[in-house]
Write a protein that holds these residues in place. Structure first.
Motif, PDB file in Angstrom:
ATOM      1  N   TYR A  74       0.702  -1.283   0.100  1.00 17.47           N
ATOM      2  CA  TYR A  74      -0.114   0.079   0.094  1.00 17.47           C
ATOM      3  C   TYR A  74       0.930   1.201   0.058  1.00 17.47           C
ATOM      4  N   LEU A  75       2.167   1.228   0.577  1.00 17.24           N
ATOM      5  CA  LEU A  75       2.739   2.317   0.436  1.00 17.24           C
ATOM      6  C   LEU A  75       3.145   2.756  -0.813  1.00 17.24           C
ATOM      7  N   LEU A  76       3.163   1.797  -1.938  1.00 20.56           N
ATOM      8  CA  LEU A  76       3.391   2.242  -3.341  1.00 20.56           C
ATOM      9  C   LEU A  76       2.103   2.498  -4.270  1.00 20.56           C
ATOM     10  N   ARG A  77       1.011   2.649  -3.659  1.00 21.36           N
ATOM     11  CA  ARG A  77      -0.193   2.842  -3.977  1.00 21.36           C
ATOM     12  C   ARG A  77      -0.196   4.240  -5.148  1.00 21.36           C
ATOM     13  N   ARG A  78       0.455   5.050  -4.853  1.00 23.02           N
ATOM     14  CA  ARG A  78       0.460   6.215  -5.554  1.00 23.02           C
ATOM     15  C   ARG A  78       1.328   6.188  -6.913  1.00 23.02           C
ATOM     16  N   ARG A  79       2.452   5.357  -6.814  1.00 24.22           N
ATOM     17  CA  ARG A  79       3.112   5.167  -8.117  1.00 24.22           C
ATOM     18  C   ARG A  79       2.670   3.968  -8.946  1.00 24.22           C
ATOM     19  N   TYR A  80       2.203   2.944  -8.287  1.00 26.75           N
ATOM     20  CA  TYR A  80       1.676   1.658  -9.098  1.00 26.75           C
ATOM     21  C   TYR A  80       0.423   1.328  -8.605  1.00 26.75           C
ATOM     22  N   PRO A  81      -0.523   1.963  -8.999  1.00 27.46           N
ATOM     23  CA  PRO A  81      -1.971   1.578  -8.289  1.00 27.46           C
ATOM     24  C   PRO A  81      -2.562   0.246  -8.775  1.00 27.46           C
ATOM     25  N   ILE A  82      -2.448  -0.158 -10.001  1.00 27.45           N
ATOM     26  CA  ILE A  82      -2.894  -1.457 -10.485  1.00 27.45           C
ATOM     27  C   ILE A  82      -1.857  -2.557  -9.968  1.00 27.45           C
ATOM     28  N   ALA A  83      -0.661  -2.386 -10.046  1.00 26.72           N
ATOM     29  CA  ALA A  83       0.217  -3.251  -9.463  1.00 26.72           C
ATOM     30  C   ALA A  83      -0.096  -3.786  -8.111  1.00 26.72           C
ATOM     31  N   VAL A  84      -0.205  -2.528  -7.231  1.00 24.24           N
ATOM     32  CA  VAL A  84      -0.489  -2.771  -5.672  1.00 24.24           C
ATOM     33  C   VAL A  84      -1.944  -3.496  -5.618  1.00 24.24           C
ATOM     34  N   LEU A  85      -2.820  -3.326  -6.326  1.00 26.12           N
ATOM     35  CA  LEU A  85      -4.079  -4.138  -6.273  1.00 26.12           C
ATOM     36  C   LEU A  85      -3.775  -5.601  -6.862  1.00 26.12           C
ATOM     37  N   GLY A  86      -3.111  -5.933  -7.972  1.00 29.12           N
ATOM     38  CA  GLY A  86      -2.674  -7.363  -8.184  1.00 29.12           C
ATOM     39  C   GLY A  86      -1.966  -7.798  -7.244  1.00 29.12           C
ATOM     40  N   VAL A  87      -1.064  -7.233  -6.553  1.00 27.43           N
ATOM     41  CA  VAL A  87      -0.311  -7.953  -5.482  1.00 27.43           C
ATOM     42  C   VAL A  87      -1.138  -8.346  -4.215  1.00 27.43           C
ATOM     43  N   ILE A  88      -1.864  -7.526  -3.866  1.00 28.07           N
ATOM     44  CA  ILE A  88      -2.840  -7.912  -2.835  1.00 28.07           C
ATOM     45  C   ILE A  88      -3.868  -8.703  -2.920  1.00 28.07           C
ATOM     46  N   LEU A  89      -4.354  -8.874  -4.239  1.00 31.88           N
ATOM     47  CA  LEU A  89      -5.358  -9.931  -4.719  1.00 31.88           C
ATOM     48  C   LEU A  89      -4.799 -11.325  -4.736  1.00 31.88           C
ATOM     49  N   ALA A  90      -3.432 -11.293  -5.204  1.00 35.74           N
ATOM     50  CA  ALA A  90      -2.571 -12.373  -5.203  1.00 35.74           C
ATOM     51  C   ALA A  90      -2.481 -13.142  -3.671  1.00 35.74           C
ATOM     52  N   ALA A  91      -2.103 -12.054  -2.931  1.00 34.50           N
ATOM     53  CA  ALA A  91      -1.899 -12.429  -1.497  1.00 34.50           C
ATOM     54  C   ALA A  91      -3.186 -13.052  -0.782  1.00 34.50           C
ATOM     55  N   ALA A  92      -4.234 -12.362  -1.390  1.00 31.16           N
ATOM     56  CA  ALA A  92      -5.523 -12.827  -0.851  1.00 31.16           C
ATOM     57  C   ALA A  92      -5.706 -14.327  -1.302  1.00 31.16           C
ATOM     58  N   CYS A  93      -5.345 -14.589  -2.560  1.00 30.31           N
ATOM     59  CA  CYS A  93      -5.401 -15.782  -2.755  1.00 30.31           C
ATOM     60  C   CYS A  93      -4.547 -16.989  -2.221  1.00 30.31           C
ATOM     61  N   VAL A  94      -3.514 -16.751  -1.856  1.00 31.29           N
ATOM     62  CA  VAL A  94      -2.804 -17.559  -1.268  1.00 31.29           C
ATOM     63  C   VAL A  94      -3.186 -17.914   0.469  1.00 31.29           C
ATOM     64  N   GLN A  95      -3.864 -16.514   0.835  1.00 33.74           N
ATOM     65  CA  GLN A  95      -4.634 -16.907   2.060  1.00 33.74           C
ATOM     66  C   GLN A  95      -5.686 -18.189   2.040  1.00 33.74           C
ATOM     67  N   LEU A  96      -6.449 -18.066   0.964  1.00 35.71           N
ATOM     68  CA  LEU A  96      -7.337 -19.141   0.885  1.00 35.71           C
ATOM     69  C   LEU A  96      -6.644 -20.478   0.979  1.00 35.71           C
ATOM     70  N   MET A  97      -5.524 -20.634   0.308  1.00 39.38           N
ATOM     71  CA  MET A  97      -4.813 -21.869   0.405  1.00 39.38           C
ATOM     72  C   MET A  97      -4.345 -22.232   1.893  1.00 39.38           C
ATOM     73  N   LEU A  98      -4.132 -21.175   2.652  1.00 33.30           N
ATOM     74  CA  LEU A  98      -3.802 -21.407   4.168  1.00 33.30           C
ATOM     75  C   LEU A  98      -4.838 -21.739   5.010  1.00 33.30           C
ATOM     76  N   GLY A  99      -6.085 -21.631   4.468  1.00 29.29           N
ATOM     77  CA  GLY A  99      -7.300 -21.961   5.287  1.00 29.29           C
ATOM     78  C   GLY A  99      -8.127 -20.783   5.700  1.00 29.29           C
ATOM     79  N   ALA A 100      -7.750 -19.649   5.375  1.00 30.75           N
ATOM     80  CA  ALA A 100      -8.341 -18.425   6.160  1.00 30.75           C
ATOM     81  C   ALA A 100      -9.146 -17.740   4.991  1.00 30.75           C
TER      82      ALA A 100
END
Length: 377
Positions: free
Chosen positions: A42-68
């Motif tokens: 989120y600290l890079l949101r001003r420079r790379y808005p779409i990339a930040v959203l993509g990274v957060i979505l990817a992390a959220a998908c990994v969280q599903l694999m860990l059972g949360a």
């Protein structure tokens, strides 16, 4: 600083909730790492808005694999969606919002009946996500509107500055034209009379004295005109409201030229009527400049200069012609200097016409025709 506070606040709020989802220490550590990835970009949101959203979505998908299925740190998805909506066109940000909603459905729908989340809460999450996207889109539109207003204001300011520079240039040109007309005429008279006085100072002292007195009077007149012209630029100066020379002063102008030794006749034809001040000044300056040019360029063969002012029903015509050597001797109309150019500009400024060239009987002729009533006067 604000982005850092949001990131740290969400991460610290999320940290104690992780053990609720998993009992395995390794899985818990994995969720902590996922939480860092959810919050850190989120600290890079001003420079790379779409990339930040993509990274957060990817992390959220990994969280599903860990059972949360859902963590408190998933709130960063809402911040990321808002950030993209404020910076990109609606269809770009809507695509990111749709992908986020798809992830939400994948995470929640399989667990709707497991005392985890009900349909109403899912509906609230969907509505909140769409509301965040709408809010960000409206913020973007408002920013564009304000930027447009600022750009128009800056453009208007630039136009005002340009118009001011044009006005200054026009005023400088007008002042230069006035100075040329005054100084050129007066100095030419002074030079001629001074030469005559120098030639007669021993043989005819009385005539030399008369010429010197003429030089004095011409100089005073020129100074008075200069003071009157410059006084217009200073409203607080005495005499700044003094009238400019006009038709009434043509007799004095002709008399001054006669005193300098130039044979000038002045005729007035038609019924004299008041003219606009600008037209009167233009007539005076045309005659003044034409007499100056005759004195400079007519040559030793000059025996007569005729100045005629004619009032017509809708126009006024001023004609100055001489019987000197004319332009064939090397001085062509508009061949240099500012005299004829200045006359043309003056006459054109009052919707009139000016012709200058060889006269019908030889010599040189200047004819200016100006409307008696100029539009807007």
């Amino acid at each position: 600083m604000l982005d850092l506070l949001v990131m740290v606040g969400v991460f610290l709020y999320n940290l104690p909730i992780i053990p609720i989802y998993v009992d395995d220490v390794i899985a818990a550590i994995g969720l902590v790492v996922v939480s860092v990835v959810l919050c850190g970009p989120y600290l890079l949101r001003r420079r790379y808005p779409i990339a930040v959203l993509g990274v957060i979505l990817a992390a959220a998908c990994v969280q599903l694999m860990l059972g949360a299925p859902i963590l408190a740190a998933d709130a960063m998805l809402l911040f990321a969606v808002y950030n993209v909506a404020t910076r990109y066109l609606w269809w770009v940000s809507l695509a990111g919002t749709v992908v986020t909603l798809a992830w939400l459905l994948v995470a929640v729908v399989p667990r709707l009946g497991a005392d985890f989340i009900d349909v109403g809460q899912l509906g609230v999450l969907i509505v909140v996500t769409l509301w965040v996207w709408t809010w960000g889109t409206l913020v973007r539109i408002r920013r564009q509107y304000i930027a447009g207003l600022r750009e128009r204001a800056e453009q208007a300011e630039r136009e005002r500055e340009t118009n001011a520079r044009i006005a200054v240039a026009d005023e400088r040109e007008r002042i230069a034209r006035e100075i040329h007309d005054i100084v050129s005429h007066s100095l030419s008279v002074v030079v001629v009379m001074s030469d005559g006085a120098a030639a007669k100072v021993y043989t005819e002292p009385d005539r030399a004295k008369t010429a010197i007195l003429g030089v004095r009077d011409t100089g005073r007149t020129a100074l008075a005109e200069m003071r009157r012209m410059l006084g217009v630029l200073r409203d607080d100066e005495p005499g700044s409201r003094a009238p400019q020379p006009g038709v009434a002063q043509l007799g004095d102008l002709v008399a001054q030229s006669r005193t300098a030794g130039m044979p000038v006749t002045f005729t007035l034809d038609g019924e004299t009527v008041p003219l606009p001040q600008g037209v009167e000044l233009a007539v005076y300056r045309v005659v003044q400049e034409a007499l100056t040019n005759a004195r400079k360029h007519a040559g030793p063969g000059l025996t007569r200069v005729d100045v005629a002012l004619t009032y017509r029903p809708d126009k006024v015509e001023v004609r100055v012609c001489d019987d000197g050597r004319g332009p064939t001797a090397g001085v062509q109309p508009d061949s240099g200097g500012h005299g004829l150019v200045g006359m043309r500009e003056r006459v054109a400024a009052h919707e009139g016409t000016l012709t200058a060239g060889p006269g019908t009987g030889g010599g040189f002729e200047v004819v200016a025709v100006l409307p008696r009533e100029v539009e807007g006067v």
